[in-house]
Design an enzyme around this catalytic site. Structure first.
Site, short mmCIF file in Angstrom:
data_model
loop_
_atom_site.label_atom_id
_atom_site.label_comp_id
_atom_site.label_asym_id
_atom_site.label_seq_id
_atom_site.Cartn_x
_atom_site.Cartn_y
_atom_site.Cartn_z
N HIS A 16 0.71 -0.95 -0.17
CA HIS A 16 0.10 -0.07 0.03
C HIS A 16 0.85 1.36 -0.12
O HIS A 16 2.19 1.29 0.50
CB HIS A 16 -0.98 -0.15 1.12
CG HIS A 16 -0.29 0.12 2.54
ND1 HIS A 16 0.37 1.12 3.08
CD2 HIS A 16 -0.15 -0.72 3.44
CE1 HIS A 16 0.85 1.16 4.20
NE2 HIS A 16 0.43 -0.07 4.66
N GLU A 102 -1.65 -6.94 8.45
CA GLU A 102 -0.16 -6.61 8.37
C GLU A 102 0.02 -7.42 9.99
O GLU A 102 -0.73 -7.80 10.69
CB GLU A 102 0.15 -5.20 8.81
CG GLU A 102 1.70 -4.82 9.26
CD GLU A 102 2.61 -5.46 8.22
OE1 GLU A 102 2.78 -6.64 7.99
OE2 GLU A 102 3.44 -4.51 7.77
#
Length: 233
Positions: A16, A102
Site C-alpha cells: 500500500h 499486517e
C-alpha cells in the site's frame, strides 16, 4: 520471439501507499489510518504505469484479487484499478482477507524500532542479542510461526487456483494488496523459506513485486522481480 513463459500465472504483490506512520517509521499493524496525499499519488503512478490492457497487470488476465481489510490497503486497491475495480468486483474476483493483514505488533503498535528495543531492554529482554521481529515476533502480538501459518493458508488457495492453468489454459494471475512486513513474509513463504531467512526484498510504498513459477510447475515457485514506481509530481 515469443515469450515461452508468457502463459505462466503470476502473483502481483502490492504494498500500500505511504501513510503518516509508515513515513515516520512507526509500526502500523491493526491501527486503521489512511494514505497520505503523497501515498495516493504513489499508487496512482503505479496504476498508470503498470495496470491496464497489455500492461504488466492486465485485468483481463486476473483470476482473483485478495486484499487486506485495512483501509490503507483497500484504498490502494481502488486507486490502483480505478474504473476497472467495479468490473473485477462484479465478476467476483475481489476478496478481503485477514490473511493479508499486517503483522500484529501487539505491544509494539505505533512504536519505532529504537523505542521497541528500549522497551524490551527495560523488561530485561535481549541481553545477549538484539530483537529481531523475524525471529522473536512481538509481545502480545503475533509470532513468526503465527504469521507464516496464515500466509501458508492463502498460498494453498493461490496454488489451487493457478495449478490447473500453468500453461495459460485460463487467465489466473493473482493480485495481493498488503503491507510492508506482510509482503516480505509472503515472498519468503512463497519460496518455502522460514521468516527468519535473510531475503533482501523491500518494496517502496505503492511498489509491486512479481512472483511466479519455474518450469510451469506449481511446486517450483520463483521470485521474478520487485518494482517500485515513483509518484508523479
Amino acid at each position: 520471439m515469443p515469450d515461452k513463459d508468457a502463459g505462466t500465472p503470476r502473483v502481483f504483490l502490492i504494498r500500500h501507499g505511504e501513510t503518516e506512520w509508515s513515513m515516520s517509521g512507526k509500526h502500523t499493524g491493526k491501527t486503521d489510518i489512511p494514505l497520505t496525499a503523497h501515498g495516493e499519488s504513489q499508487v496512482r503512478s503505479t496504476g498508470a504505469i503498470a495496470v491496464g490492457d497489455n500492461k504488466l497487470i492486465d485485468p483481463s488476465k486476473i483470476g482473483m484479487c485478495w486484499v487486506s481489510p485495512r483501509t490503507r490497503a483497500q484504498h490502494t486497491f481502488s486507486l490502483l484499478f480505478g474504473e476497472q475495480e467495479a468490473s473485477l468486483r462484479q465478476q467476483g474476483k475481489v476478496q478481503t482477507t485477514e490473511q493479508l493483514g499486517e503483522w500484529d505488533y501487539g505491544a509494539y503498535e505505533g512504536l519505532k524500532p529504537a523505542e521497541i528495543r528500549d522497551l524490551r531492554k527495560s523488561k530485561g529482554l535481549d541481553t545477549e542479542r538484539k530483537w529481531d521481529i523475524w525471529r522473536d515476533g512481538c509481545e502480545d502480538g503475533e509470532s513468526p510461526d503465527q504469521v507464516a501459518a496464515r500466509i501458508d493458508e492463502l498460498i494453498v488457495e493461490v496454488r489451487k487456483l493457478q495449478g490447473p492453468n500453468m500453461n495459460g489454459e485460463q487467465p489466473c494471475d493473482v493480485v495481493l494488496v498488503a503491507h510492508g512486513h506482510l509482503t516480505r513474509c509472503f515472498a519468503k513463504r512463497w519460496l518455502g523459506y522460514p521468516l527468519d531467512m535473510n531475503l533482501n526484498l523491500m518494496m517502496e510504498p505503492g511498489g509491486v513485486g512479481v512472483l511466479s513459477y519455474s518450469h510451469h510447475k506449481v511446486d517450483e515457485p520463483a521470485l521474478l522481480l520487485g518494482i517500485g514506481f515513483p509518484a508523479q509530481s
